[in-house]
Write a protein that holds these residues in place. Sequence first.
Motif, PDB file in Angstrom:
ATOM      1  N   THR A  82      10.599   5.312 -27.755  1.00 52.21           N
ATOM      2  CA  THR A  82      10.268   3.905 -28.016  1.00 52.21           C
ATOM      3  C   THR A  82      10.060   3.139 -26.711  1.00 52.21           C
ATOM      4  O   THR A  82       9.146   2.315 -26.616  1.00 52.21           O
ATOM      5  CB  THR A  82      11.362   3.219 -28.860  1.00 52.21           C
ATOM      6  OG1 THR A  82      12.629   3.399 -28.217  1.00 52.21           O
ATOM      7  CG2 THR A  82      11.403   3.770 -30.271  1.00 52.21           C
ATOM      8  N   ALA A  83      10.886   3.408 -25.699  1.00 46.27           N
ATOM      9  CA  ALA A  83      10.722   2.745 -24.394  1.00 46.27           C
ATOM     10  C   ALA A  83       9.403   3.168 -23.758  1.00 46.27           C
ATOM     11  O   ALA A  83       8.680   2.340 -23.191  1.00 46.27           O
ATOM     12  CB  ALA A  83      11.895   3.074 -23.479  1.00 46.27           C
TER      13      ALA A  83
ATOM     14  N   VAL B 249       7.613  16.831 -23.420  1.00 46.89           N
ATOM     15  CA  VAL B 249       7.723  16.921 -21.961  1.00 46.89           C
ATOM     16  C   VAL B 249       9.064  16.358 -21.476  1.00 46.89           C
ATOM     17  O   VAL B 249       9.717  16.936 -20.615  1.00 46.89           O
ATOM     18  CB  VAL B 249       6.542  16.178 -21.285  1.00 46.89           C
ATOM     19  CG1 VAL B 249       6.777  15.988 -19.794  1.00 46.89           C
ATOM     20  CG2 VAL B 249       5.234  16.923 -21.535  1.00 46.89           C
ATOM     21  N   ARG B 250       9.476  15.246 -22.033  1.00 45.92           N
ATOM     22  CA  ARG B 250      10.698  14.563 -21.582  1.00 45.92           C
ATOM     23  C   ARG B 250      11.918  14.864 -22.460  1.00 45.92           C
ATOM     24  O   ARG B 250      12.950  14.206 -22.342  1.00 45.92           O
ATOM     25  CB  ARG B 250      10.476  13.050 -21.543  1.00 45.92           C
ATOM     26  CG  ARG B 250       9.307  12.620 -20.667  1.00 45.92           C
ATOM     27  CD  ARG B 250       9.616  12.694 -19.196  1.00 45.92           C
ATOM     28  NE  ARG B 250       8.510  12.140 -18.438  1.00 45.92           N
ATOM     29  CZ  ARG B 250       7.734  12.847 -17.632  1.00 45.92           C
ATOM     30  NH1 ARG B 250       7.953  14.126 -17.448  1.00 45.92           N
ATOM     31  NH2 ARG B 250       6.732  12.282 -16.992  1.00 45.92           N
ATOM     32  N   ALA B 251      11.834  15.858 -23.330  1.00 43.61           N
ATOM     33  CA  ALA B 251      12.906  16.162 -24.292  1.00 43.61           C
ATOM     34  C   ALA B 251      14.307  16.176 -23.671  1.00 43.61           C
ATOM     35  O   ALA B 251      15.232  15.606 -24.248  1.00 43.61           O
ATOM     36  CB  ALA B 251      12.620  17.469 -25.022  1.00 43.61           C
ATOM     37  N   PRO B 252      14.510  16.780 -22.488  1.00 45.97           N
ATOM     38  CA  PRO B 252      15.872  16.808 -21.937  1.00 45.97           C
ATOM     39  C   PRO B 252      16.409  15.431 -21.539  1.00 45.97           C
ATOM     40  O   PRO B 252      17.611  15.271 -21.337  1.00 45.97           O
ATOM     41  CB  PRO B 252      15.738  17.690 -20.690  1.00 45.97           C
ATOM     42  CG  PRO B 252      14.474  18.449 -20.867  1.00 45.97           C
ATOM     43  CD  PRO B 252      13.580  17.584 -21.700  1.00 45.97           C
ATOM     44  N   LEU B 253      15.535  14.437 -21.434  1.00 47.32           N
ATOM     45  CA  LEU B 253      15.955  13.106 -20.970  1.00 47.32           C
ATOM     46  C   LEU B 253      15.902  12.039 -22.058  1.00 47.32           C
ATOM     47  O   LEU B 253      16.249  10.887 -21.800  1.00 47.32           O
ATOM     48  CB  LEU B 253      15.052  12.665 -19.806  1.00 47.32           C
ATOM     49  CG  LEU B 253      15.042  13.570 -18.574  1.00 47.32           C
ATOM     50  CD1 LEU B 253      13.949  13.149 -17.610  1.00 47.32           C
ATOM     51  CD2 LEU B 253      16.397  13.549 -17.893  1.00 47.32           C
ATOM     52  N   LEU B 254      15.463  12.393 -23.262  1.00 45.94           N
ATOM     53  CA  LEU B 254      15.224  11.390 -24.298  1.00 45.94           C
ATOM     54  C   LEU B 254      16.477  10.618 -24.703  1.00 45.94           C
ATOM     55  O   LEU B 254      16.372   9.520 -25.248  1.00 45.94           O
ATOM     56  CB  LEU B 254      14.581  12.026 -25.530  1.00 45.94           C
ATOM     57  CG  LEU B 254      13.162  12.565 -25.323  1.00 45.94           C
ATOM     58  CD1 LEU B 254      12.646  13.171 -26.622  1.00 45.94           C
ATOM     59  CD2 LEU B 254      12.214  11.490 -24.814  1.00 45.94           C
ATOM     60  N   HIS B 255      17.656  11.148 -24.409  1.00 45.22           N
ATOM     61  CA  HIS B 255      18.900  10.452 -24.744  1.00 45.22           C
ATOM     62  C   HIS B 255      19.163   9.261 -23.812  1.00 45.22           C
ATOM     63  O   HIS B 255      19.980   8.402 -24.120  1.00 45.22           O
ATOM     64  CB  HIS B 255      20.085  11.422 -24.704  1.00 45.22           C
ATOM     65  CG  HIS B 255      20.359  11.946 -23.330  1.00 45.22           C
ATOM     66  ND1 HIS B 255      19.571  12.911 -22.737  1.00 45.22           N
ATOM     67  CD2 HIS B 255      21.326  11.615 -22.425  1.00 45.22           C
ATOM     68  CE1 HIS B 255      20.038  13.157 -21.523  1.00 45.22           C
ATOM     69  NE2 HIS B 255      21.104  12.387 -21.308  1.00 45.22           N
ATOM     70  N   LEU B 256      18.462   9.207 -22.682  1.00 45.44           N
ATOM     71  CA  LEU B 256      18.614   8.097 -21.742  1.00 45.44           C
ATOM     72  C   LEU B 256      17.698   6.946 -22.165  1.00 45.44           C
ATOM     73  O   LEU B 256      16.535   7.177 -22.496  1.00 45.44           O
ATOM     74  CB  LEU B 256      18.262   8.549 -20.323  1.00 45.44           C
ATOM     75  CG  LEU B 256      19.117   9.690 -19.765  1.00 45.44           C
ATOM     76  CD1 LEU B 256      18.535  10.203 -18.454  1.00 45.44           C
ATOM     77  CD2 LEU B 256      20.561   9.227 -19.587  1.00 45.44           C
ATOM     78  N   PRO B 257      18.194   5.710 -22.160  1.00 45.93           N
ATOM     79  CA  PRO B 257      17.401   4.581 -22.673  1.00 45.93           C
ATOM     80  C   PRO B 257      16.009   4.465 -22.056  1.00 45.93           C
ATOM     81  O   PRO B 257      15.042   4.196 -22.766  1.00 45.93           O
ATOM     82  CB  PRO B 257      18.256   3.356 -22.337  1.00 45.93           C
ATOM     83  CG  PRO B 257      19.642   3.881 -22.209  1.00 45.93           C
ATOM     84  CD  PRO B 257      19.519   5.293 -21.703  1.00 45.93           C
ATOM     85  N   ASN B 258      15.881   4.654 -20.754  1.00 42.76           N
ATOM     86  CA  ASN B 258      14.585   4.503 -20.094  1.00 42.76           C
ATOM     87  C   ASN B 258      13.587   5.580 -20.526  1.00 42.76           C
ATOM     88  O   ASN B 258      12.385   5.375 -20.439  1.00 42.76           O
ATOM     89  CB  ASN B 258      14.767   4.536 -18.566  1.00 42.76           C
ATOM     90  CG  ASN B 258      13.485   4.205 -17.840  1.00 42.76           C
ATOM     91  OD1 ASN B 258      12.956   3.115 -17.986  1.00 42.76           O
ATOM     92  ND2 ASN B 258      12.976   5.145 -17.077  1.00 42.76           N
TER      93      ASN B 258
ATOM     94  N   ALA C  25      16.592  -2.088 -15.039  1.00 42.36           N
ATOM     95  CA  ALA C  25      18.011  -1.755 -14.939  1.00 42.36           C
ATOM     96  C   ALA C  25      18.315  -0.394 -15.568  1.00 42.36           C
ATOM     97  O   ALA C  25      19.217   0.316 -15.123  1.00 42.36           O
ATOM     98  CB  ALA C  25      18.845  -2.835 -15.608  1.00 42.36           C
ATOM     99  N   ALA C  26      17.545   0.001 -16.581  1.00 37.83           N
ATOM    100  CA  ALA C  26      17.755   1.288 -17.252  1.00 37.83           C
ATOM    101  C   ALA C  26      17.097   2.450 -16.517  1.00 37.83           C
ATOM    102  O   ALA C  26      17.359   3.612 -16.809  1.00 37.83           O
ATOM    103  CB  ALA C  26      17.223   1.224 -18.680  1.00 37.83           C
TER     104      ALA C  26
END
Length: 179
Positions: free
Chosen positions: A42-43, A29-38, A166-167
């Motif tokens: 794992t987060a 579901v979040r594949a396009p955003l997984l590169h962002l720490p938040n 913060a992330a």
Amino acid sequence: MTSAPAVELRTFTQLDPVRGDLLDVYAEVRAPLLHLPNYAVTAFGERLDRHSAEPGFAAVLAYAGDHPVGYAYGNRIEDGDRYWQRTNPAPDEKYTRDPAFALKEIGVRPAWRGTGTAWRIHDTLLAGRDEQYVTLMVNEAAGDGKVRDLYRSWGYEGIGYSQPSAASPRLTVMIRSTR
């Protein structure tokens, strides 16, 4: 909206039996955003573990056969909860004086979007809840406001903003009655 594929909705109040399924669906579901720490898996797993230990935790997963295709989960929050403390401006007392249900995550795999599956998961999660209000946060920057507009069509209204860490991006806090 296309015809809803056959899915079975299952409700859980314990994380252990479905943690792996939740992580799998989240990752797609979040594949396009997984590169962002938040948004890293794992987060998400850390948040999921923390939220599942909080009062009133419940999750609903949709399955097509044995394949998980969508989920939603949340827990009860009370006045003074960090969820409300981070909301700006401070929410009206009518929302915080009694416990509310915080919908922490909802997601449906791309192949099941536009089928009504997310709405069914949402309504199943809220069925039988004692809380008068349900609240959620949406990242308006992701999806050009389409998700926010979907929540508005479900009866949610914006009441403020939050940045949980913060992330995290700035999120719009939305609320509606559970009835």
